[in-house]
Design a protein around this motif. Sequence first.
Motif, PDB file in Angstrom:
ATOM      1  N   SER A 104       0.857  -1.183   0.000  1.00 20.87           N
ATOM      2  CA  SER A 104       0.000   0.000   0.000  1.00 20.87           C
ATOM      3  C   SER A 104       0.894   1.234   0.000  1.00 20.87           C
ATOM      4  O   SER A 104       2.087   1.152   0.303  1.00 20.87           O
ATOM      5  CB  SER A 104      -0.924   0.016   1.225  1.00 20.87           C
ATOM      6  OG  SER A 104      -0.169   0.079   2.421  1.00 20.87           O
ATOM      7  N   LEU A 105       0.307   2.367  -0.339  1.00 19.58           N
ATOM      8  CA  LEU A 105       1.062   3.614  -0.396  1.00 19.58           C
ATOM      9  C   LEU A 105       0.296   4.683   0.362  1.00 19.58           C
ATOM     10  O   LEU A 105      -0.909   4.851   0.162  1.00 19.58           O
ATOM     11  CB  LEU A 105       1.275   4.029  -1.859  1.00 19.58           C
ATOM     12  CG  LEU A 105       2.137   5.269  -2.108  1.00 19.58           C
ATOM     13  CD1 LEU A 105       3.020   5.051  -3.328  1.00 19.58           C
ATOM     14  CD2 LEU A 105       1.264   6.502  -2.323  1.00 19.58           C
ATOM     15  N   VAL A 106       0.991   5.389   1.259  1.00 16.02           N
ATOM     16  CA  VAL A 106       0.373   6.466   2.029  1.00 16.02           C
ATOM     17  C   VAL A 106       1.013   7.796   1.626  1.00 16.02           C
ATOM     18  O   VAL A 106       2.040   7.823   0.941  1.00 16.02           O
ATOM     19  CB  VAL A 106       0.526   6.233   3.551  1.00 16.02           C
ATOM     20  CG1 VAL A 106      -0.174   4.955   3.974  1.00 16.02           C
ATOM     21  CG2 VAL A 106       2.002   6.201   3.952  1.00 16.02           C
ATOM     22  N   ILE A 107       0.407   8.880   2.061  1.00 20.64           N
ATOM     23  CA  ILE A 107       0.903  10.212   1.704  1.00 20.64           C
ATOM     24  C   ILE A 107       2.377  10.375   2.052  1.00 20.64           C
ATOM     25  O   ILE A 107       3.161  10.953   1.293  1.00 20.64           O
ATOM     26  CB  ILE A 107       0.075  11.303   2.408  1.00 20.64           C
ATOM     27  CG1 ILE A 107      -1.335  11.371   1.820  1.00 20.64           C
ATOM     28  CG2 ILE A 107       0.751  12.663   2.299  1.00 20.64           C
ATOM     29  CD1 ILE A 107      -1.396  11.805   0.375  1.00 20.64           C
ATOM     30  N   GLY A 108       2.781   9.843   3.203  1.00 24.41           N
ATOM     31  CA  GLY A 108       4.169   9.968   3.638  1.00 24.41           C
ATOM     32  C   GLY A 108       5.168   9.283   2.726  1.00 24.41           C
ATOM     33  O   GLY A 108       6.370   9.566   2.791  1.00 24.41           O
ATOM     34  N   ASP A 109       4.695   8.371   1.860  1.00 29.54           N
ATOM     35  CA  ASP A 109       5.585   7.670   0.930  1.00 29.54           C
ATOM     36  C   ASP A 109       5.883   8.485  -0.327  1.00 29.54           C
ATOM     37  O   ASP A 109       6.798   8.150  -1.086  1.00 29.54           O
ATOM     38  CB  ASP A 109       4.959   6.333   0.501  1.00 29.54           C
ATOM     39  CG  ASP A 109       4.799   5.366   1.663  1.00 29.54           C
ATOM     40  OD1 ASP A 109       5.661   5.386   2.561  1.00 29.54           O
ATOM     41  OD2 ASP A 109       3.816   4.601   1.668  1.00 29.54           O
ATOM     42  N   ILE A 110       5.093   9.523  -0.573  1.00 29.31           N
ATOM     43  CA  ILE A 110       5.287  10.328  -1.781  1.00 29.31           C
ATOM     44  C   ILE A 110       6.555  11.169  -1.632  1.00 29.31           C
ATOM     45  O   ILE A 110       6.731  11.858  -0.623  1.00 29.31           O
ATOM     46  CB  ILE A 110       4.073  11.247  -2.028  1.00 29.31           C
ATOM     47  CG1 ILE A 110       2.802  10.404  -2.205  1.00 29.31           C
ATOM     48  CG2 ILE A 110       4.301  12.129  -3.247  1.00 29.31           C
ATOM     49  CD1 ILE A 110       1.536  11.226  -2.348  1.00 29.31           C
ATOM     50  N   PRO A 111       7.457  11.118  -2.608  1.00 33.50           N
ATOM     51  CA  PRO A 111       8.709  11.888  -2.518  1.00 33.50           C
ATOM     52  C   PRO A 111       8.444  13.382  -2.326  1.00 33.50           C
ATOM     53  O   PRO A 111       7.482  13.932  -2.860  1.00 33.50           O
ATOM     54  CB  PRO A 111       9.377  11.621  -3.878  1.00 33.50           C
ATOM     55  CG  PRO A 111       8.807  10.306  -4.328  1.00 33.50           C
ATOM     56  CD  PRO A 111       7.387  10.307  -3.843  1.00 33.50           C
ATOM     57  N   LYS A 112       9.304  14.018  -1.539  1.00 35.86           N
ATOM     58  CA  LYS A 112       9.183  15.459  -1.301  1.00 35.86           C
ATOM     59  C   LYS A 112       9.395  16.228  -2.605  1.00 35.86           C
ATOM     60  O   LYS A 112      10.197  15.844  -3.445  1.00 35.86           O
ATOM     61  CB  LYS A 112      10.214  15.907  -0.262  1.00 35.86           C
ATOM     62  CG  LYS A 112      10.017  15.286   1.119  1.00 35.86           C
ATOM     63  CD  LYS A 112       8.759  15.817   1.782  1.00 35.86           C
ATOM     64  CE  LYS A 112       8.653  15.357   3.232  1.00 35.86           C
ATOM     65  NZ  LYS A 112       8.431  13.918   3.372  1.00 35.86           N
ATOM     66  N   GLN A 113       8.665  17.320  -2.758  1.00 34.74           N
ATOM     67  CA  GLN A 113       8.750  18.149  -3.953  1.00 34.74           C
ATOM     68  C   GLN A 113       9.467  19.463  -3.637  1.00 34.74           C
ATOM     69  O   GLN A 113       9.370  19.980  -2.529  1.00 34.74           O
ATOM     70  CB  GLN A 113       7.350  18.448  -4.486  1.00 34.74           C
ATOM     71  CG  GLN A 113       6.518  17.207  -4.763  1.00 34.74           C
ATOM     72  CD  GLN A 113       7.084  16.370  -5.892  1.00 34.74           C
ATOM     73  OE1 GLN A 113       7.502  16.906  -6.916  1.00 34.74           O
ATOM     74  NE2 GLN A 113       7.086  15.051  -5.720  1.00 34.74           N
ATOM     75  N   ALA A 114      10.169  20.001  -4.626  1.00 32.86           N
ATOM     76  CA  ALA A 114      10.925  21.236  -4.412  1.00 32.86           C
ATOM     77  C   ALA A 114      10.024  22.464  -4.363  1.00 32.86           C
ATOM     78  O   ALA A 114      10.287  23.405  -3.610  1.00 32.86           O
ATOM     79  CB  ALA A 114      11.968  21.404  -5.518  1.00 32.86           C
TER      80      ALA A 114
ATOM     81  N   VAL B 297      -3.244   6.252   0.110  1.00 31.71           N
ATOM     82  CA  VAL B 297      -3.523   6.674  -1.259  1.00 31.71           C
ATOM     83  C   VAL B 297      -4.106   5.515  -2.061  1.00 31.71           C
ATOM     84  O   VAL B 297      -5.138   5.636  -2.721  1.00 31.71           O
ATOM     85  CB  VAL B 297      -2.242   7.188  -1.945  1.00 31.71           C
ATOM     86  CG1 VAL B 297      -2.506   7.487  -3.417  1.00 31.71           C
ATOM     87  CG2 VAL B 297      -1.712   8.421  -1.227  1.00 31.71           C
ATOM     88  N   CYS B 298      -3.428   4.361  -2.009  1.00 29.48           N
ATOM     89  CA  CYS B 298      -3.880   3.203  -2.768  1.00 29.48           C
ATOM     90  C   CYS B 298      -3.267   1.935  -2.197  1.00 29.48           C
ATOM     91  O   CYS B 298      -2.357   1.989  -1.362  1.00 29.48           O
ATOM     92  CB  CYS B 298      -3.529   3.344  -4.253  1.00 29.48           C
ATOM     93  SG  CYS B 298      -1.741   3.402  -4.562  1.00 29.48           S
ATOM     94  N   ALA B 299      -3.754   0.792  -2.669  1.00 31.55           N
ATOM     95  CA  ALA B 299      -3.228  -0.505  -2.245  1.00 31.55           C
ATOM     96  C   ALA B 299      -3.441  -1.503  -3.376  1.00 31.55           C
ATOM     97  O   ALA B 299      -4.358  -1.353  -4.189  1.00 31.55           O
ATOM     98  CB  ALA B 299      -3.926  -0.982  -0.975  1.00 31.55           C
TER      99      ALA B 299
END
Length: 205
Positions: A153-163, A175-177
């Motif tokens: 599964s993927l959570v918000i905290g797994d999304i790479p930081k953006q500049a 987010v999804c699984a």
Amino acid sequence: MSVVLKVEERAVRPRSIRKKLRAEGRVPSAVHGHNVENIPFSVDALELEKAIRENGLNAVYTLDLGGKKISTLLHDYQLDTFTKEWIHAEFLAVDMTQETEVEAELTLVGTPKGVKAGGVLEQNLYSVIVSATPDKLPERVEVDIEGLEIGDSLVIGDIPKQADFAIVTDAEEQVCAVTEMVAKVEDEETGVAAEPEVINEKPAE
């Protein structure tokens, strides 16, 4: 990005003037916010639609009001339920040096490995709240999900930081699984799908 919209100040009374403006192809609107108390105005409906179609809802719209330029974001709008014609638009004047928060579409990119192996992708979140200076606000946030296996599964905290912007939605929000495909098991004699066995089920009285 910044898009210039030529607008015209309008009267507030009588209320029938709004109907007249719509009949002329203009959208009754207003702007308030940074260094602006409240200014009612109208904007050409076709120009507004074209600007949003080409630049998105999170673009900076610079209102040209008789030569006065006001940097804004489209804060809210209302369309007719049946005709989809513009009823009203509300703009928020912003300080281009200060961060603000808006909603951005969440787009999943790629096909997970788990789906290719027979799993099912379940998306639970379709938008996020982002924070940035007005000129850096994204219309959408794209997330690469190709590496997800069955059971991942993927959570918000797994999304790479953006500049350019930060995602301020709860980091634990899923987010999804990718889950296993659940197949129905049919009774061999009746051909009816059998009910799954429930462990420790309370017996019927």
